[in-house]
Design a protein around this motif. Structure first.
Motif, PDB file in Angstrom:
ATOM      1  N   ILE A  75       0.839  -1.206   0.000  1.00  0.00           N
ATOM      2  CA  ILE A  75       0.000   0.000   0.000  1.00  0.00           C
ATOM      3  C   ILE A  75       0.870   1.249   0.000  1.00  0.00           C
ATOM      4  O   ILE A  75       0.585   2.230  -0.719  1.00  0.00           O
ATOM      5  CB  ILE A  75      -0.946  -0.014   1.216  1.00  0.00           C
ATOM      6  N   HIS A  78       3.125   1.340  -3.554  1.00  0.00           N
ATOM      7  CA  HIS A  78       2.343   1.632  -4.763  1.00  0.00           C
ATOM      8  C   HIS A  78       1.372   2.790  -4.566  1.00  0.00           C
ATOM      9  O   HIS A  78       0.570   3.070  -5.473  1.00  0.00           O
ATOM     10  CB  HIS A  78       1.584   0.377  -5.197  1.00  0.00           C
ATOM     11  N   GLN A  79       1.424   3.414  -3.388  1.00  0.00           N
ATOM     12  CA  GLN A  79       0.586   4.584  -3.093  1.00  0.00           C
ATOM     13  C   GLN A  79      -0.889   4.299  -3.415  1.00  0.00           C
ATOM     14  O   GLN A  79      -1.558   5.052  -4.137  1.00  0.00           O
ATOM     15  CB  GLN A  79       1.090   5.811  -3.866  1.00  0.00           C
ATOM     16  N   LEU A  80      -1.396   3.206  -2.839  1.00  0.00           N
ATOM     17  CA  LEU A  80      -2.777   2.790  -3.097  1.00  0.00           C
ATOM     18  C   LEU A  80      -3.795   3.621  -2.317  1.00  0.00           C
ATOM     19  O   LEU A  80      -4.980   3.651  -2.676  1.00  0.00           O
ATOM     20  CB  LEU A  80      -2.954   1.308  -2.741  1.00  0.00           C
ATOM     21  N   TYR A  81      -3.352   4.277  -1.254  1.00  0.00           N
ATOM     22  CA  TYR A  81      -4.301   5.039  -0.454  1.00  0.00           C
ATOM     23  C   TYR A  81      -4.570   6.394  -1.070  1.00  0.00           C
ATOM     24  O   TYR A  81      -3.658   7.181  -1.301  1.00  0.00           O
ATOM     25  CB  TYR A  81      -3.782   5.225   0.979  1.00  0.00           C
ATOM     26  N   ARG A  82      -5.853   6.644  -1.320  1.00  0.00           N
ATOM     27  CA  ARG A  82      -6.315   7.966  -1.771  1.00  0.00           C
ATOM     28  C   ARG A  82      -7.444   8.383  -0.847  1.00  0.00           C
ATOM     29  O   ARG A  82      -8.480   7.707  -0.789  1.00  0.00           O
ATOM     30  CB  ARG A  82      -6.814   7.914  -3.216  1.00  0.00           C
ATOM     31  N   PRO A  88      -8.869   1.503  -4.804  1.00  0.00           N
ATOM     32  CA  PRO A  88      -7.612   0.808  -5.134  1.00  0.00           C
ATOM     33  C   PRO A  88      -7.206  -0.209  -4.069  1.00  0.00           C
ATOM     34  O   PRO A  88      -6.652  -1.267  -4.389  1.00  0.00           O
ATOM     35  CB  PRO A  88      -6.589   1.948  -5.228  1.00  0.00           C
ATOM     36  N   ILE A  89      -7.521   0.088  -2.809  1.00  0.00           N
ATOM     37  CA  ILE A  89      -7.139  -0.823  -1.724  1.00  0.00           C
ATOM     38  C   ILE A  89      -8.023  -2.058  -1.715  1.00  0.00           C
ATOM     39  O   ILE A  89      -7.532  -3.192  -1.625  1.00  0.00           O
ATOM     40  CB  ILE A  89      -7.182  -0.086  -0.369  1.00  0.00           C
ATOM     41  N   HIS A  92      -7.207  -4.334  -4.503  1.00  0.00           N
ATOM     42  CA  HIS A  92      -5.966  -5.054  -4.199  1.00  0.00           C
ATOM     43  C   HIS A  92      -6.241  -6.219  -3.249  1.00  0.00           C
ATOM     44  O   HIS A  92      -5.746  -7.334  -3.458  1.00  0.00           O
ATOM     45  CB  HIS A  92      -4.960  -4.086  -3.571  1.00  0.00           C
TER      46      HIS A  92
END
Length: 336
Positions: A75, A78-82, A88-89, A92
């Protein structure tokens, strides 16, 4: 006029007494040997049972711990947190759960709670609909929605006041800033099951984004103990330092039904168990505070049990005791 036995009687009586005394001594000696054999067999079996249980427990719990650390790293990398959008999380989670961790049956939930109070979790279900999405972000307008499937759709349950930042699995990792096991807690969902979670904080630099968890449902731990092949007709259970049950090989849950010292939904004390064997063992374990392994015997309903209490702890926050009971009847056949 004294009685004078015949020569035959005078010879036969001492010989008969000698044979009788010899037979009694042989019986006593044989029984002592049998008891010694049973004692030695009980020690060997308790050694094997507790050591195997510890090794299997390490493997059972190490996998969730390793997996959630890998997810926390992914996380962040890949900078999945928005903020406001956790799609995105949870995409995943859905992907790795089905492609990589489907056979890790001990993991009941993979989830992420954000610093802003958002939440995305993927919960394992049955074989037909393997996973359920649990989501709170801007798309749910502040509600924690539980969906019928692994993506937003039909809502089967909703909770208006859920905040992951106050949950027992979030706080320890956020405060310690390292990977730890949580305390055992009751799930905040429509089932209110009892779980323990491996947790890790997620950072970008020194900035905390949130916490990842891999939850292990205690019902799965019960099945794990019941399936232990060395247990035979004995039983094995795990308790914490307060004497509350973590898991056991007996039927039923470790959750209290109310009416005793523990409230409904809490983990019951050993002394509150419906099992007379666990209740009997509770009295003995209260007397043992050495911190090491101890052997003892119990008599329950006229049956004798050989028992052992062993510590199980690790550096990531677990501090339990494993108690194994083996009935004498299981050892008698081979000893005789």
């Amino acid at each position: 006029n004294f009685f004078r036995p015949s020569l035959r009687v005078a010879i036969a009586v001492p010989i008969a007494l000698l044979f009788a005394i010899t037979a009694v001594l042989q019986t006593v000696t044989q029984q002592e040997q049998i008891n010694q054999l049973i004692d030695r067999a009980s020690v060997r079996l308790l050694d094997a049972l507790t050591n195997t249980a510890k090794n299997n427990l390490v493997e059972y719990l190490d996998e969730p711990f390793r997996i959630q650390r890998d997810i926390a790293d992914a996380i962040a990398r890949h900078q999945l947190y928005r903020e406001g959008d956790l799609s995105p999380i949870y995409h995943h989670f859905s992907s790795i759960f089905q492609e990589l961790y489907l056979d890790r049956r001990q993991i009941s939930v993979l989830s992420f709670g954000s610093r802003a109070g958002e939440y995305a979790g993927m919960r394992r279900e049955g074989e037909r609909a393997p996973f359920t999405l649990m989501l709170k972000d801007s798309s749910t307008r502040g509600m924690l929605n539980i969906y019928d499937g692994d993506s937003p759709g039909t809502v089967v349950a909703a909770f208006p006041f859920y905040d992951p930042r106050s949950r027992p699995w979030f706080v320890p990792a956020a405060q310690s800033r390292r990977s730890v096991w949580s305390d055992i807690y009751t799930n905040y969902d429509e089932r209110s099951g009892i779980s323990i979670s491996a947790t890790s904080p997620v950072f970008i630099g020194d900035e905390l984004l949130g916490v990842v968890e891999a939850a292990v449902n205690l019902d799965g731990l019960n099945r794990f103990l019941r399936d232990e092949p060395l247990r035979g007709t004995g039983l094995i259970f795990i308790a914490d330092q307060e004497g509350r049950l973590v898991a056991h090989s007996e039927p039923g849950s470790v959750a209290a039904t109310g009416g005793g010292a523990s409230q409904r939904g809490e983990r019951m004390l050993m002394s509150e168990s419906s099992s007379p064997y666990i209740r009997a063992a509770a009295k003995q374990t209260e007397l043992l505070h050495t911190g090491g392994s101890e052997n003892f015997k119990l008599s329950v309903g006229g049956a004798l049990f050989f028992c052992r209490i062993s510590p199980y702890a690790n550096a990531n926050g677990i501090n339990w005791r494993i108690i194994a009971l083996v009935p004498e009847a299981e050892l008698m056949g081979s000893a005789r």
